[in-house]
Motif scaffolding. Structure first.
Motif, PDB file in Angstrom:
ATOM      1  N   CYS A  46      33.044  58.647  31.875  1.00 10.10           N
ATOM      2  CA  CYS A  46      33.217  58.178  33.238  1.00 10.10           C
ATOM      3  C   CYS A  46      33.959  59.388  33.913  1.00 10.10           C
ATOM      4  CB  CYS A  46      34.392  56.990  33.241  1.00 10.10           C
ATOM      5  SG  CYS A  46      34.772  56.280  34.863  1.00 10.10           S
ATOM      6  N   HIS A  47      33.637  59.369  35.471  1.00  9.64           N
ATOM      7  CA  HIS A  47      34.279  60.247  36.297  1.00  9.64           C
ATOM      8  C   HIS A  47      35.873  60.081  36.370  1.00  9.64           C
ATOM      9  CE1 HIS A  47      33.724  63.275  39.465  1.00  9.64           C
ATOM     10  NE2 HIS A  47      34.672  63.090  39.626  1.00  9.64           N
ATOM     11  N   SER A  48      36.428  58.977  35.933  1.00  5.49           N
ATOM     12  CA  SER A  48      37.699  58.894  36.121  1.00  5.49           C
ATOM     13  C   SER A  48      38.262  59.494  34.952  1.00  5.49           C
ATOM     14  CB  SER A  48      38.001  57.257  35.901  1.00  5.49           C
ATOM     15  OG  SER A  48      37.674  56.880  34.733  1.00  5.49           O
ATOM     16  N   ASP A  49      37.578  59.768  33.815  1.00  6.25           N
ATOM     17  CA  ASP A  49      38.181  60.592  32.666  1.00  6.25           C
ATOM     18  C   ASP A  49      38.395  62.067  33.275  1.00  6.25           C
ATOM     19  OD1 ASP A  49      37.386  58.425  31.040  1.00  6.25           O
ATOM     20  OD2 ASP A  49      35.475  59.522  30.343  1.00  6.25           O
ATOM     21  N   ILE A  50      37.615  62.473  34.219  1.00  4.82           N
ATOM     22  CA  ILE A  50      37.831  63.818  34.779  1.00  4.82           C
ATOM     23  C   ILE A  50      38.996  63.911  35.603  1.00  4.82           C
ATOM     24  CG2 ILE A  50      37.149  65.621  36.244  1.00  4.82           C
ATOM     25  CD1 ILE A  50      34.121  64.982  35.409  1.00  4.82           C
ATOM     26  N   HIS A  51      39.419  62.861  36.440  1.00  4.49           N
ATOM     27  CA  HIS A  51      40.436  62.655  37.257  1.00  4.49           C
ATOM     28  C   HIS A  51      41.460  62.704  36.228  1.00  4.49           C
ATOM     29  CE1 HIS A  51      38.335  62.123  41.129  1.00  4.49           C
ATOM     30  NE2 HIS A  51      37.701  60.974  40.479  1.00  4.49           N
ATOM     31  N   GLN A  52      41.521  62.045  35.450  1.00  4.14           N
ATOM     32  CA  GLN A  52      42.913  61.634  34.465  1.00  4.14           C
ATOM     33  C   GLN A  52      43.190  62.919  33.817  1.00  4.14           C
ATOM     34  OE1 GLN A  52      44.715  59.073  34.405  1.00  4.14           O
ATOM     35  NE2 GLN A  52      43.611  57.401  33.959  1.00  4.14           N
ATOM     36  N   VAL A  53      41.924  63.926  33.093  1.00  5.28           N
ATOM     37  CA  VAL A  53      42.579  65.123  32.493  1.00  5.28           C
ATOM     38  C   VAL A  53      42.962  66.058  33.356  1.00  5.28           C
ATOM     39  CG1 VAL A  53      41.191  67.014  31.269  1.00  5.28           C
ATOM     40  CG2 VAL A  53      40.750  64.615  30.619  1.00  5.28           C
ATOM     41  N   LYS A  54      42.740  66.063  34.526  1.00  4.87           N
ATOM     42  CA  LYS A  54      42.869  66.974  35.616  1.00  4.87           C
ATOM     43  C   LYS A  54      44.403  66.265  36.293  1.00  4.87           C
ATOM     44  CE  LYS A  54      38.498  68.958  37.156  1.00  4.87           C
ATOM     45  NZ  LYS A  54      39.007  70.625  36.966  1.00  4.87           N
ATOM     46  N   ASP A  55      44.895  65.318  35.918  1.00  6.95           N
ATOM     47  CA  ASP A  55      45.941  64.723  36.324  1.00  6.95           C
ATOM     48  C   ASP A  55      45.907  64.477  38.046  1.00  6.95           C
ATOM     49  OD1 ASP A  55      48.327  63.419  36.302  1.00  6.95           O
ATOM     50  OD2 ASP A  55      49.687  65.211  36.388  1.00  6.95           O
ATOM     51  N   GLU A  56      44.791  64.239  38.428  1.00  8.75           N
ATOM     52  CA  GLU A  56      44.486  63.980  39.822  1.00  8.75           C
ATOM     53  C   GLU A  56      45.093  62.753  40.548  1.00  8.75           C
ATOM     54  OE1 GLU A  56      40.587  66.632  40.378  1.00  8.75           O
ATOM     55  OE2 GLU A  56      40.353  64.812  40.023  1.00  8.75           O
ATOM     56  N   TRP A  57      45.331  61.919  39.707  1.00  5.00           N
ATOM     57  CA  TRP A  57      46.086  60.685  40.389  1.00  5.00           C
ATOM     58  C   TRP A  57      47.633  60.496  39.645  1.00  5.00           C
ATOM     59  CZ3 TRP A  57      41.385  57.218  37.863  1.00  5.00           C
ATOM     60  CH2 TRP A  57      40.403  57.275  38.610  1.00  5.00           C
ATOM     61  N   GLY A  58      48.191  61.479  39.101  1.00  3.61           N
ATOM     62  CA  GLY A  58      49.293  61.501  38.896  1.00  3.61           C
ATOM     63  C   GLY A  58      49.754  60.548  37.461  1.00  3.61           C
ATOM     64  N   GLY A  59      50.787  61.013  36.811  1.00  2.00           N
ATOM     65  CA  GLY A  59      51.249  60.258  35.730  1.00  2.00           C
ATOM     66  C   GLY A  59      50.710  60.605  34.659  1.00  2.00           C
ATOM     67  N   ALA A  60      49.799  61.474  34.223  1.00  2.00           N
ATOM     68  CA  ALA A  60      49.009  61.731  33.093  1.00  2.00           C
ATOM     69  C   ALA A  60      49.964  62.154  32.049  1.00  2.00           C
ATOM     70  CB  ALA A  60      47.847  62.751  33.140  1.00  2.00           C
ATOM     71  N   ALA A  61      49.813  61.652  30.923  1.00  2.00           N
ATOM     72  CA  ALA A  61      50.650  62.232  29.552  1.00  2.00           C
ATOM     73  C   ALA A  61      49.530  63.009  28.771  1.00  2.00           C
ATOM     74  CB  ALA A  61      51.107  60.973  28.897  1.00  2.00           C
ATOM     75  N   PHE A  62      49.910  63.780  27.893  1.00  2.00           N
ATOM     76  CA  PHE A  62      49.284  64.613  26.932  1.00  2.00           C
ATOM     77  C   PHE A  62      49.896  64.881  25.716  1.00  2.00           C
ATOM     78  CE2 PHE A  62      48.370  65.707  31.434  1.00  2.00           C
ATOM     79  CZ  PHE A  62      46.863  65.918  31.351  1.00  2.00           C
ATOM     80  N   PRO A  63      49.340  64.947  24.602  1.00  2.00           N
ATOM     81  CA  PRO A  63      47.909  65.173  24.582  1.00  2.00           C
ATOM     82  C   PRO A  63      46.843  63.788  24.890  1.00  2.00           C
ATOM     83  CG  PRO A  63      48.413  65.037  22.504  1.00  2.00           C
ATOM     84  CD  PRO A  63      49.815  65.160  23.384  1.00  2.00           C
ATOM     85  N   MET A  64      46.006  63.898  25.500  1.00  2.00           N
ATOM     86  CA  MET A  64      45.031  62.748  26.017  1.00  2.00           C
ATOM     87  C   MET A  64      43.757  62.924  25.560  1.00  2.00           C
ATOM     88  SD  MET A  64      43.706  62.149  30.094  1.00  2.00           S
ATOM     89  CE  MET A  64      45.453  62.014  30.678  1.00  2.00           C
ATOM     90  N   VAL A  65      43.361  61.707  24.812  1.00  2.00           N
ATOM     91  CA  VAL A  65      42.180  61.500  24.256  1.00  2.00           C
ATOM     92  C   VAL A  65      41.268  60.414  25.291  1.00  2.00           C
ATOM     93  CG1 VAL A  65      40.763  60.735  22.549  1.00  2.00           C
ATOM     94  CG2 VAL A  65      42.693  61.756  21.874  1.00  2.00           C
ATOM     95  N   PRO A  66      40.512  61.075  26.234  1.00  4.22           N
ATOM     96  CA  PRO A  66      39.835  60.131  27.009  1.00  4.22           C
ATOM     97  C   PRO A  66      39.052  59.152  26.561  1.00  4.22           C
ATOM     98  CG  PRO A  66      39.836  62.277  27.768  1.00  4.22           C
ATOM     99  CD  PRO A  66      40.236  62.349  26.282  1.00  4.22           C
ATOM    100  N   GLY A  67      38.231  58.198  27.421  1.00  3.32           N
ATOM    101  CA  GLY A  67      37.036  57.482  27.025  1.00  3.32           C
ATOM    102  C   GLY A  67      37.392  55.986  26.911  1.00  3.32           C
ATOM    103  N   HIS A  68      36.781  55.275  27.890  1.00  2.00           N
ATOM    104  CA  HIS A  68      36.902  53.849  27.937  1.00  2.00           C
ATOM    105  C   HIS A  68      35.698  53.061  28.007  1.00  2.00           C
ATOM    106  CE1 HIS A  68      37.946  54.665  32.509  1.00  2.00           C
ATOM    107  NE2 HIS A  68      36.540  54.542  32.190  1.00  2.00           N
ATOM    108  N   GLU A  69      34.422  53.573  27.275  1.00  2.00           N
ATOM    109  CA  GLU A  69      33.238  53.171  27.317  1.00  2.00           C
ATOM    110  C   GLU A  69      32.660  53.182  25.980  1.00  2.00           C
ATOM    111  OE1 GLU A  69      31.670  53.790  31.965  1.00  2.00           O
ATOM    112  OE2 GLU A  69      30.907  55.095  30.152  1.00  2.00           O
ATOM    113  N   MET A  70      33.244  52.307  25.125  1.00  2.00           N
ATOM    114  CA  MET A  70      33.195  52.543  23.608  1.00  2.00           C
ATOM    115  C   MET A  70      32.241  51.454  23.193  1.00  2.00           C
ATOM    116  SD  MET A  70      37.262  52.990  22.653  1.00  2.00           S
ATOM    117  CE  MET A  70      37.796  52.812  24.171  1.00  2.00           C
ATOM    118  N   ALA A  71      31.265  51.798  22.564  1.00  2.00           N
ATOM    119  CA  ALA A  71      30.288  50.898  21.876  1.00  2.00           C
ATOM    120  C   ALA A  71      30.171  51.206  20.415  1.00  2.00           C
ATOM    121  CB  ALA A  71      28.747  50.866  22.253  1.00  2.00           C
ATOM    122  N   GLY A  72      30.252  50.122  19.367  1.00  2.00           N
ATOM    123  CA  GLY A  72      30.538  50.429  18.142  1.00  2.00           C
ATOM    124  C   GLY A  72      30.153  49.407  17.236  1.00  2.00           C
TER     125      GLY A  72
END
Length: 354
Positions: A46-72
């Protein structure tokens, strides 16, 4: 599923804001009686993954494992889980917990929990531990926050439904998209292409408003009845007062006043994309025509399941490009250039090579 230790998990993480994603091993929590362990097969980007990794919305914590569209696939279930069994096709979206008792949660709006929504990554569990997302090979989730993916849908192309799908389905349903309604989707990207498919399936008259006409053939293939270029100033003259509902999927700054003028009396413009900078708003854009400007963010568990079932009935999935996780950084760069039609999806089997 009785175990006394956490689950060793492979993933990809960013170690600091704007950093490249690289292999990362971590431990998932010990599964409990109400938990489901899921082998993640695919995860949308998701494009929001990029926003979060770049901390463009503020409040990001690292290390960060993105991803919220999981199918399994369900690997194991706790002793008190009755809704799922081993082998079921399931999904996990943008959040994995909420208080369950506040006004929002009791209304099925867990994404707006008034106490604490635990998001799938860059968030915290109730015990304060960090959450890690779907760029990984497995996850432990409370059964109440696991979604059932219809067997009729391929898991890879269904993965983006867990964010992109519900992000568009929720406002379309809330604002009554259907027969006799004229709907405009602003932007034909990862979100917008799902909006076109869903609005068409709901029976609405669908228009795409895109910067140029280069995606017109795609828009019509996806279900759009009309396609206009917003770079053509006459578009805003031709379409003034046309739409019952406009859904803006674009994260870049736009002239909201110009788009509000495209609404009919009592029409609504809903923003699901979040620009980095504030957008100026003229009050007359609203009072002229009793128009509304609104926002929407994903959907609750029940509505997300409704969306998945709807997609199962209508054969709706995302248009995807499947990639190995080793190409994640390249995928981010391509997304920023708009070079994907229309959603990258990670093949989680590629983690075994990391």
């Amino acid at each position: 599923m009785e175990t006394t230790i956490g689950l060793q998990t492979k993933g990809f993480a960013a170690q600091q804001a704007g950093g490249r994603l690289a292999p990362f091993t971590f431990v998932r929590r010990t599964p409990g009686a109400n938990d489901v362990v899921i082998d993640i097969k695919y995860c949308g980007i998701c494009h929001s993954d990029i926003h979060q990794v770049k901390d463009e919305w503020g409040g990001a914590a690292f290390p960060m494992v993105p991803g919220h569209e999981m199918a399994g696939v369900v690997a194991s279930v706790g002793s008190e889980v009755t809704k799922f069994k081993v082998g079921d096709h399931v999904g996990v979206g943008c959040f994995v917990d909420s208080c369950g008792t506040c006004d929002s949660c009791t209304r099925g709006l867990e994404q707006f929990c008034l106490v604490h929504t635990t998001f799938s990554y860059n968030s915290t569990e109730n015990d304060g531990s960090p959450t890690y997302g779907g760029y990984s090979d497995k996850i432990v989730v409370k059964a109440d926050y696991v979604l059932r993916i219809p067997d009729s849908l391929p898991l890879d192309a269904a993965a983006p439904l867990l964010c992109a799908g519900i992000t568009l389905y929720s406002p379309l349903k809330h604002w009554g998209a259907g027969p006799g309604k004229k709907i405009a989707i602003v932007g034909l990207g990862g979100l917008g292409h799902m909006g076109v498919k869903l609005a068409h399936a709901l029976g609405a008259d669908v228009t795409v408003l895109s910067q140029s006409l280069k995606k017109q053939a795609d828009g019509e293939r996806l279900g759009a009845h009309h396609f206009y270029a917003t770079s053509d100033a006459t578009t805003f003259e031709k379409l003034a007062g046309t739409f019952d509902l406009i859904i803006n999927t674009v994260s870049a700054a736009l002239d909201w006043n110009a788009y509000l003028a495209l609404l009919r009396v009592d029409g609504t413009m809903v923003n699901v994309g979040v620009p980095e900078d504030a957008s100026p708003l003229d009050g007359f854009s609203l009072v002229n025509g009793r128009r509304s400007l609104a926002g929407s963010m994903i959907g609750g568990i029940a509505e997300t399941q409704e969306m998945l079932d709807f997609c199962g009935e209508h054969g709706i999935v995302s248009d995807i490009e499947l990639i190995p996780i080793q190409k994640i950084n390249d995928a981010y760069e391509r997304m920023l250039k708009g070079d994907v039609r229309y959603r990258f999806v990670i093949d989680s089997a590629s983690l075994q090579a990391s």
